[in-house]
Design a protein around this motif. Structure first.
Motif, PDB file in Angstrom:
ATOM      1  N   LEU A 141       9.545 -14.498  30.785  1.00 42.28           N
ATOM      2  CA  LEU A 141      10.921 -13.652  30.678  1.00 42.28           C
ATOM      3  C   LEU A 141      10.887 -12.428  30.433  1.00 42.28           C
ATOM      4  O   LEU A 141      11.845 -11.785  30.523  1.00 42.28           O
ATOM      5  N   GLY A 142       9.405 -11.642  29.978  1.00 40.93           N
ATOM      6  CA  GLY A 142       9.653 -10.365  29.860  1.00 40.93           C
ATOM      7  C   GLY A 142      10.199 -10.025  28.810  1.00 40.93           C
ATOM      8  O   GLY A 142      10.640  -8.800  28.712  1.00 40.93           O
ATOM      9  N   LEU A 143      10.024 -10.789  27.678  1.00 42.14           N
ATOM     10  CA  LEU A 143      10.797 -10.104  26.303  1.00 42.14           C
ATOM     11  C   LEU A 143       9.883  -9.174  25.458  1.00 42.14           C
ATOM     12  O   LEU A 143      10.287  -8.890  24.269  1.00 42.14           O
ATOM     13  N   GLY A 144       8.736  -8.877  26.150  1.00 40.73           N
ATOM     14  CA  GLY A 144       8.060  -7.751  25.451  1.00 40.73           C
ATOM     15  C   GLY A 144       7.227  -8.166  24.147  1.00 40.73           C
ATOM     16  O   GLY A 144       6.313  -9.110  23.648  1.00 40.73           O
ATOM     17  N   ASP A 145       7.994  -7.548  22.881  1.00 37.15           N
ATOM     18  CA  ASP A 145       7.325  -7.711  21.717  1.00 37.15           C
ATOM     19  C   ASP A 145       7.857  -9.010  20.931  1.00 37.15           C
ATOM     20  O   ASP A 145       7.555  -9.259  19.722  1.00 37.15           O
ATOM     21  N   ALA A 146       8.422 -10.062  21.600  1.00 34.27           N
ATOM     22  CA  ALA A 146       8.852 -11.294  20.952  1.00 34.27           C
ATOM     23  C   ALA A 146       7.625 -11.796  20.380  1.00 34.27           C
ATOM     24  O   ALA A 146       6.707 -12.047  20.853  1.00 34.27           O
ATOM     25  N   GLU A 147       7.799 -12.735  19.239  1.00 35.80           N
ATOM     26  CA  GLU A 147       6.773 -13.561  18.741  1.00 35.80           C
ATOM     27  C   GLU A 147       6.546 -14.762  19.784  1.00 35.80           C
ATOM     28  O   GLU A 147       7.409 -15.304  19.974  1.00 35.80           O
ATOM     29  N   LEU A 148       5.191 -14.857  20.120  1.00 41.09           N
ATOM     30  CA  LEU A 148       4.951 -16.291  20.887  1.00 41.09           C
ATOM     31  C   LEU A 148       4.368 -17.471  20.223  1.00 41.09           C
ATOM     32  O   LEU A 148       3.377 -17.299  19.298  1.00 41.09           O
ATOM     33  N   PHE A 149       5.026 -18.666  20.324  1.00 36.56           N
ATOM     34  CA  PHE A 149       4.337 -19.809  19.759  1.00 36.56           C
ATOM     35  C   PHE A 149       4.381 -20.814  20.965  1.00 36.56           C
ATOM     36  O   PHE A 149       5.444 -20.863  21.750  1.00 36.56           O
ATOM     37  N   GLY A 150       3.449 -21.727  20.704  1.00 32.28           N
ATOM     38  CA  GLY A 150       3.436 -22.786  21.981  1.00 32.28           C
ATOM     39  C   GLY A 150       4.610 -23.697  21.623  1.00 32.28           C
ATOM     40  O   GLY A 150       4.859 -24.475  22.613  1.00 32.28           O
ATOM     41  N   THR A 151       4.512 -24.236  20.146  1.00 33.83           N
ATOM     42  CA  THR A 151       5.424 -25.345  20.033  1.00 33.83           C
ATOM     43  C   THR A 151       6.434 -25.020  18.544  1.00 33.83           C
ATOM     44  O   THR A 151       6.175 -24.071  17.909  1.00 33.83           O
ATOM     45  N   LEU A 152       7.301 -26.061  18.323  1.00 30.95           N
ATOM     46  CA  LEU A 152       7.979 -25.794  17.594  1.00 30.95           C
ATOM     47  C   LEU A 152       7.140 -25.813  16.251  1.00 30.95           C
ATOM     48  O   LEU A 152       7.336 -25.361  14.925  1.00 30.95           O
ATOM     49  N   ALA A 153       6.142 -26.741  16.100  1.00 27.41           N
ATOM     50  CA  ALA A 153       5.348 -27.047  14.887  1.00 27.41           C
ATOM     51  C   ALA A 153       4.612 -25.967  14.590  1.00 27.41           C
ATOM     52  O   ALA A 153       4.467 -25.537  13.238  1.00 27.41           O
ATOM     53  N   GLU A 154       4.087 -25.276  15.598  1.00 31.83           N
ATOM     54  CA  GLU A 154       3.234 -24.001  15.199  1.00 31.83           C
ATOM     55  C   GLU A 154       4.103 -22.740  14.449  1.00 31.83           C
ATOM     56  O   GLU A 154       3.991 -22.296  13.629  1.00 31.83           O
ATOM     57  N   LEU A 155       5.309 -22.721  14.847  1.00 35.77           N
ATOM     58  CA  LEU A 155       6.337 -21.753  14.450  1.00 35.77           C
ATOM     59  C   LEU A 155       6.630 -22.309  13.049  1.00 35.77           C
ATOM     60  O   LEU A 155       6.447 -21.318  12.014  1.00 35.77           O
ATOM     61  N   ARG A 156       6.921 -23.572  12.863  1.00 38.63           N
ATOM     62  CA  ARG A 156       7.189 -23.985  11.459  1.00 38.63           C
ATOM     63  C   ARG A 156       5.908 -23.483  10.511  1.00 38.63           C
ATOM     64  O   ARG A 156       6.388 -23.031   9.341  1.00 38.63           O
ATOM     65  N   ALA A 157       4.566 -23.619  11.145  1.00 39.99           N
ATOM     66  CA  ALA A 157       3.570 -23.504  10.047  1.00 39.99           C
ATOM     67  C   ALA A 157       3.483 -21.985   9.885  1.00 39.99           C
ATOM     68  O   ALA A 157       3.184 -21.508   8.803  1.00 39.99           O
ATOM     69  N   ALA A 158       3.906 -21.234  10.768  1.00 40.05           N
ATOM     70  CA  ALA A 158       3.850 -19.626  10.713  1.00 40.05           C
ATOM     71  C   ALA A 158       4.944 -19.146   9.639  1.00 40.05           C
ATOM     72  O   ALA A 158       4.681 -18.558   8.646  1.00 40.05           O
ATOM     73  N   VAL A 159       6.018 -19.859   9.799  1.00 40.50           N
ATOM     74  CA  VAL A 159       7.112 -19.498   8.677  1.00 40.50           C
ATOM     75  C   VAL A 159       6.598 -19.932   7.299  1.00 40.50           C
ATOM     76  O   VAL A 159       6.983 -19.391   6.315  1.00 40.50           O
ATOM     77  N   ALA A 160       6.065 -20.967   7.250  1.00 35.63           N
ATOM     78  CA  ALA A 160       5.537 -21.397   6.014  1.00 35.63           C
ATOM     79  C   ALA A 160       4.568 -20.463   5.404  1.00 35.63           C
ATOM     80  O   ALA A 160       4.295 -20.294   4.234  1.00 35.63           O
ATOM     81  N   THR A 161       3.629 -19.803   6.226  1.00 35.59           N
ATOM     82  CA  THR A 161       2.794 -18.727   5.555  1.00 35.59           C
ATOM     83  C   THR A 161       3.419 -17.345   5.330  1.00 35.59           C
ATOM     84  O   THR A 161       2.586 -16.507   5.363  1.00 35.59           O
ATOM     85  N   GLY A 162       4.621 -17.434   5.716  1.00 40.82           N
ATOM     86  CA  GLY A 162       5.259 -15.850   5.208  1.00 40.82           C
ATOM     87  C   GLY A 162       6.020 -15.305   6.599  1.00 40.82           C
ATOM     88  O   GLY A 162       6.800 -14.222   6.332  1.00 40.82           O
TER      89      GLY A 162
END
Length: 247
Positions: A141-162
């Motif tokens: 979508l060309g959002l540039g600096d947006a954080e990229l994650f493959g799945t919701l689980a990966e995002l959840r893990a990243a939030v858990a680490t800060g």
């Protein structure tokens, strides 16, 4: 009350397309109007309102034998078999609600007041600096600096680490192109369904906006055509999810 109903010869080939052919079921329910004290007499017609305890045992019947019994002042139960007596379906309770003839007369002109959506172009707002945009899947979508994650689980893990909880999560809806439109539609809808179910179960994202992005799934002007039927079905799924989960 006992009733026997059957499809006309010309329609019997369609019986296998249904668990219980709707014309047969409708015909069976007409027996309620024949009297016999199945429901309280109000001097009005009745329409099916609420079903409970519905079971289907066999599919494809072209003729039915039906037993209807009183199940309350305004309810009946049904035991349904095929022409040989093999059980087809049962209904523990069908509540029938009375209606007045003028209610049907008033419904005749309702189509004149139906609404339809119209698309209007708007300027894209800038993303507030306090908001964090995250993309699930590739950034096509060309959002540039947006954080990229493959799945919701990966995002959840990243939030858990800060990682900060994102204010907006964008999910590109990509259907699998190919000649089998039905398979592509099932795949796209199932993926969207799993995502929405996981999303609704994730308390961490209660204040985050979920945005699903499609291309060619709807026509927003008379010059456009619907090119992605699979993604168009995702719109229908999401409308149902929105009605069940306001906000």
């Amino acid at each position: 009350m006992f009733a026997e109903v059957a499809l006309p010869e010309a329609g019997r080939s369609e019986a296998g397309l249904f668990g219980l052919h709707p014309a047969l079921l409708d015909a069976a329910l007409h027996a309620v109007a024949l009297g016999g004290g199945l429901v309280e007499e109000t001097g009005q017609g009745r329409l099916p309102f609420a079903w409970s305890g519905v079971s289907l045992f066999a599919a494809g019947a072209s003729e039915l034998r039906v037993r209807l019994a009183r199940a309350g002042a305004d309810a009946v139960s049904l035991a349904v078999a095929d022409g040989t007596g093999v059980p087809v379906a049962s209904v523990e309770s069908l509540v029938l609600r009375p209606f007045a003839a003028d209610q049907l007369a008033g419904a005749g002109g309702a189509q004149e007041s139906l609404f339809r959506p119209e698309w209007a172009g708007v300027a894209l707002p800038s993303v507030a600096s306090s908001d964090v945009v995250t993309v699930l899947g590739g950034d096509d979508l060309g959002l540039g600096d947006a954080e990229l994650f493959g799945t919701l689980a990966e995002l959840r893990a990243a939030v858990a680490t800060g990682l900060s909880v994102p204010g907006t999560i964008v999910v590109p809806v990509l259907s699998e192109a190919g000649p089998d439109v039905a398979a592509a539609t099932h795949g796209a809808v199932n993926r969207a369904l799993v995502l929405v179910q996981e999303w609704l179960a994730e308390d961490l994202l209660a204040d985050t906006r979920l945005v699903l992005v499609t291309r060619g799934a709807v026509a927003v002007s008379s010059e456009e055509a619907v090119l992605d039927l699979a993604s168009a079905a995702v719109w229908g799924l999401l409308r149902s999810a929105q009605s069940e989960n306001p906000g």
